[in-house]
Motif scaffolding. Structure first.
Motif, short mmCIF file in Angstrom:
data_model
loop_
_atom_site.label_atom_id
_atom_site.label_comp_id
_atom_site.label_asym_id
_atom_site.label_seq_id
_atom_site.Cartn_x
_atom_site.Cartn_y
_atom_site.Cartn_z
N ASP A 55 0.81 -1.18 0.09
CA ASP A 55 0.06 0.12 0.13
C ASP A 55 0.86 1.33 0.10
N TRP A 56 0.54 2.30 -0.91
CA TRP A 56 1.25 3.40 -0.81
C TRP A 56 1.68 4.14 0.48
N ASP A 57 0.41 4.12 1.18
CA ASP A 57 0.60 4.60 2.59
C ASP A 57 1.91 4.16 3.54
N GLU A 58 2.31 3.16 3.16
CA GLU A 58 3.37 2.38 3.58
C GLU A 58 4.81 3.24 3.67
N LEU A 59 4.85 3.98 2.61
CA LEU A 59 6.06 4.77 2.41
C LEU A 59 6.09 6.06 3.21
N LEU A 60 4.96 6.31 3.84
CA LEU A 60 4.90 7.50 4.86
C LEU A 60 5.48 7.21 6.23
N ASP A 61 5.65 5.71 6.37
CA ASP A 61 6.00 5.44 7.66
C ASP A 61 7.49 5.12 7.65
N VAL A 62 8.02 5.12 6.31
CA VAL A 62 9.62 4.96 6.20
C VAL A 62 10.43 6.03 6.80
N PRO A 63 11.27 5.65 7.75
CA PRO A 63 11.96 6.85 8.67
C PRO A 63 12.79 7.71 7.46
N ASP A 64 12.97 8.96 7.59
CA ASP A 64 13.70 9.67 6.70
C ASP A 64 13.37 9.65 5.12
N LEU A 65 12.35 9.00 4.91
CA LEU A 65 12.31 9.04 3.46
C LEU A 65 11.73 10.41 2.86
N GLY A 66 11.10 11.08 3.71
CA GLY A 66 10.68 12.27 3.40
C GLY A 66 11.64 13.40 3.16
N ALA A 67 12.76 13.16 3.79
CA ALA A 67 13.93 14.01 3.55
C ALA A 67 14.49 13.77 1.94
N LEU A 68 14.35 12.68 1.66
CA LEU A 68 15.06 12.12 0.26
C LEU A 68 14.16 12.61 -0.79
N ILE A 69 12.71 12.33 -0.65
CA ILE A 69 11.60 12.70 -1.71
C ILE A 69 10.72 13.84 -1.13
N PRO A 70 10.96 14.93 -2.19
CA PRO A 70 10.30 16.32 -1.65
C PRO A 70 9.01 15.91 -1.79
N ASP A 71 8.16 16.49 -0.95
CA ASP A 71 6.52 16.56 -1.27
C ASP A 71 6.11 15.01 -1.06
N LEU A 72 6.58 14.34 -0.33
CA LEU A 72 6.42 12.60 -0.20
C LEU A 72 4.94 12.64 0.00
N TRP A 73 4.45 13.31 0.85
CA TRP A 73 2.79 13.03 0.91
C TRP A 73 2.11 13.45 -0.15
N ALA A 74 2.37 14.69 -0.98
CA ALA A 74 1.55 14.79 -2.08
C ALA A 74 1.50 13.93 -2.98
N LEU A 75 3.09 13.45 -3.33
CA LEU A 75 3.30 12.19 -4.33
C LEU A 75 2.82 10.90 -4.07
N VAL A 76 2.64 10.79 -2.78
CA VAL A 76 1.73 9.23 -2.34
C VAL A 76 0.32 9.36 -2.71
N GLY A 77 -0.29 10.75 -2.51
CA GLY A 77 -1.58 11.05 -2.70
C GLY A 77 -1.81 10.89 -4.44
N ARG A 78 -1.01 11.50 -5.05
CA ARG A 78 -1.24 11.43 -6.64
C ARG A 78 -1.01 10.10 -7.11
N LEU A 79 -0.07 9.22 -6.55
CA LEU A 79 -0.04 7.91 -7.00
C LEU A 79 -1.14 6.99 -6.69
N LYS A 80 -1.85 7.45 -5.12
CA LYS A 80 -2.99 6.53 -4.87
C LYS A 80 -4.31 7.06 -5.82
N GLU A 81 -4.23 8.13 -6.07
CA GLU A 81 -5.26 8.57 -6.93
C GLU A 81 -5.29 8.09 -8.22
N ALA A 82 -4.10 7.86 -8.85
CA ALA A 82 -3.90 7.43 -10.18
C ALA A 82 -3.98 5.74 -10.32
N GLY A 83 -3.90 5.13 -9.09
CA GLY A 83 -4.07 3.73 -8.90
C GLY A 83 -2.70 2.98 -9.40
#
Length: 206
Positions: A74-102
């Motif tokens: 599940d895409w939401d699992e990426l939001l729980d990966v420690p420090d991933l948000g520091a490597l991927i700018p706007d991770l929350w927004a990216l995950v939202g777009r990917l979920k919406e696109a299936g």
């Protein structure tokens, strides 16, 4: 392949040409798989990197690891990966777009000052057709797609893989393009579409 077909493989959705290869040794890490699958992914990397005449290493002096594969349900699992948000700018927004696109997969790249690839992130949501792929086919396909900066739709309709007897391999023309892209006389990155003609010449030359 014709020069136009090669150019199309490196053309973005906005019509611009963009080519880049790795400018440093690849230092991979894989998350979310069992040891058996981990070895399959590493084996695919070693095979394709060796074919390209490029190199792998244990550690990148700047980043530690510079190629990260994430396997998850599940895409939401990426939001729980420690420090991933520091490597991927706007991770929350990216995950939202990917979920919406299936979406089931995403590749993100980082580039050095010369435009060459210095890091890549491969996200694979193991669902549907992706989950049914044999591990060796999935690994080889993903490695091929992260060796170069391909266009947005490069493999949307045709897989980079082919079947030779009972073995799945890279399509010969894709393998040849990867080798040509890593020719030491070719640029590590360019936005000049005439680059496709140079790739064509090297592929034709064998």
């Amino acid at each position: 392949m014709t020069p136009d077909q090669i150019e199309a493989l490196f053309t973005r959705a906005d019509g611009t040409y963009a080519f880049a290869r790795w400018g440093r040794p690849i230092c991979p890490i894989v998350f979310g798989v069992q040891d058996q699958t981990l070895e399959v992914v590493k084996g695919a990397l070693e095979a394709v990197v060796g074919m390209a005449g490029h190199h792998m290493a244990e550690t990148d002096p700047e980043m530690g690891v510079n190629l990260m594969f994430f396997f998850f349900r599940d895409w939401d699992e990426l939001l729980d990966v420690p420090d991933l948000g520091a490597l991927i700018p706007d991770l929350w927004a990216l995950v939202g777009r990917l979920k919406e696109a299936g979406a089931t997969q995403y590749r993100g790249f980082r580039f050095d000052k010369a435009g060459a690839i210095k890091a890549a992130f491969v996200f694979l949501r193991m669902d549907g057709a992706l989950a049914k792929m044999p591990a060796d086919e999935l690994a080889l396909s993903q490695v091929a797609q992260v060796m170069l900066l391909w266009g947005d739709r490069a493999f949307a309709e045709t897989s980079p893989l082919a079947v030779a007897g009972e073995t799945t391999v890279l399509r010969p023309e894709i393998a040849a393009l990867i080798r040509a892209g890593y020719d030491r006389l070719m640029p590590a990155a360019t936005n000049d579409s005439s680059h496709a003609l140079r790739l064509f010449a090297r592929v034709q030359g064998g």
